[in-house]
Design an enzyme around this catalytic site. Sequence first.
Site, mmCIF file in Angstrom:
data_model
loop_
_atom_site.group_PDB
_atom_site.id
_atom_site.type_symbol
_atom_site.label_atom_id
_atom_site.label_comp_id
_atom_site.label_asym_id
_atom_site.label_seq_id
_atom_site.Cartn_x
_atom_site.Cartn_y
_atom_site.Cartn_z
ATOM 1 N NE ARG A 47 33.012 34.521 47.514
ATOM 2 C CZ ARG A 47 33.548 35.630 47.018
ATOM 3 N NH1 ARG A 47 33.094 36.800 47.396
ATOM 4 N NH2 ARG A 47 34.518 35.564 46.159
ATOM 5 C CG ASP A 152 36.762 50.061 50.010
ATOM 6 O OD1 ASP A 152 37.423 49.895 48.966
ATOM 7 O OD2 ASP A 152 35.847 49.279 50.366
HETATM 8 C C1 LIG Z 1 38.611 45.288 43.485
HETATM 9 S S1 LIG Z 1 38.741 46.532 44.642
HETATM 10 C C2 LIG Z 1 39.640 47.750 43.688
HETATM 11 C C3 LIG Z 1 40.765 48.375 44.472
HETATM 12 C C4 LIG Z 1 41.611 49.390 43.696
HETATM 13 N N1 LIG Z 1 40.813 50.531 43.317
HETATM 14 C C5 LIG Z 1 42.262 48.742 42.507
HETATM 15 O O1 LIG Z 1 41.892 49.038 41.373
HETATM 16 O O2 LIG Z 1 43.159 47.924 42.703
HETATM 17 C C6 LIG Z 1 37.098 47.229 44.679
HETATM 18 C C7 LIG Z 1 36.792 47.974 45.959
HETATM 19 O O3 LIG Z 1 35.579 48.710 45.773
HETATM 20 C C8 LIG Z 1 34.893 48.719 46.999
HETATM 21 N N2 LIG Z 1 33.476 49.047 46.758
HETATM 22 C C9 LIG Z 1 32.531 48.278 46.182
HETATM 23 N N3 LIG Z 1 31.352 48.904 46.164
HETATM 24 C C10 LIG Z 1 31.561 50.111 46.743
HETATM 25 C C11 LIG Z 1 30.706 51.218 47.030
HETATM 26 N N4 LIG Z 1 29.410 51.215 46.725
HETATM 27 N N5 LIG Z 1 31.246 52.301 47.640
HETATM 28 C C12 LIG Z 1 32.573 52.309 47.962
HETATM 29 N N6 LIG Z 1 33.417 51.295 47.721
HETATM 30 C C13 LIG Z 1 32.918 50.205 47.116
HETATM 31 C C14 LIG Z 1 35.102 47.315 47.540
HETATM 32 O O4 LIG Z 1 34.911 47.266 48.943
HETATM 33 C C15 LIG Z 1 36.561 47.044 47.133
HETATM 34 O O5 LIG Z 1 37.467 47.333 48.163
#
Ligand SMILES: C[S@@+](CC[C@H](N)C(=O)[O-])C[C@H]1O[C@@H](n2cnc3c(N)ncnc32)[C@H](O)[C@@H]1O
Length: 292
Positions: A47, A152
Amino acid sequence: MPFLPHPAPPAEAPALRPGEFEAIRHMAHDTFGLDLRTGKEALVSARLSKRVRDLGLPDISHYLDLVQADRTGVELARLIDALTTNFTSFLREPQHFEILSAKVLPALAGRPSFQIWSAGCATGEEPYSILFHVAEALGEQRASAMKLLATDISTRALDAAAAAIYPDQRLREMPPSWPKRYFQRGTGASLGSIRVRPEWRQRVTFQRLNLMEDFSHVSKCSVIFCRNVMIYFDKPTQERLVRRFAERLEPGGWLLIGHSEGLMGIQHGLEYVRPAVYRHPGGAQGGAKRTL
Ligand SMILES: C[S@@+](CC[C@H](N)C(=O)[O-])C[C@H]1O[C@@H](n2cnc3c(N)ncnc32)[C@H](O)[C@@H]1O
């Protein structure tokens, strides 16, 4: 947060040098709570190598130096984007939307205002799904009582969320009445795309927020969606986060997490309602366990 979904790295990815994986692991944990397990070295290398090549750097060590030196946080956001996925969809985990329509919104219908927070909203499908359910349940006018906050850590995901442009195949994920009511169809160069109508887009407040940082400024919420974000955080990080969510919930407020995320073994002070559904104790909306 589905993480590193590909089973094998591209063949050209160089192996990490001793110490590099540990450095990445510490940085990812300390800055955004990610619990990078041993065994993920090859995938992490795959990655990050692309980003290292794109920047013209000799190796990952130089890249980590650059991330640490970048006070703007932009490169850290790129690192996070490289290590995580923003996978999401409209109406993902539909049980939560059924509860929203059947239980949560009827109790909020008479309120002059209330807030729902989509924490980890990725590219917007989750907050727009919430918005459209609220509009269906309360009507277009009354839905304006809701403040919808969508946050996010990823600025790239947030830009896509605010733009709200999706391939038109995503319409298959939705009830038949939604496409016309909530979306515009692209024409010409945008053929094959759909876009959330501007009058609906403007009802969502998108903000960058790292859940590892202070969010005590977020006003009290009736519902917090934090789904598929905590799955790769370790237990102590999850516990701290859920306790802080509990503080941002009004009495009787709901916390909805991903169905693959359990809060087993975590002290949080919320009432368990059913899998992936928790409530702040007390408040006029109590008694969820009896009615669900
Ligand atoms: C897989 S997506 C989930 C999206 C949505 N909540 C769903 O369930 O479909 C996870 C998201 O969490 C965000 N994320 C990861 N770590 C984070 C953090 N420390 N603070 C805020 N957002 C975070 C990532 O950028 C990503 O967009």
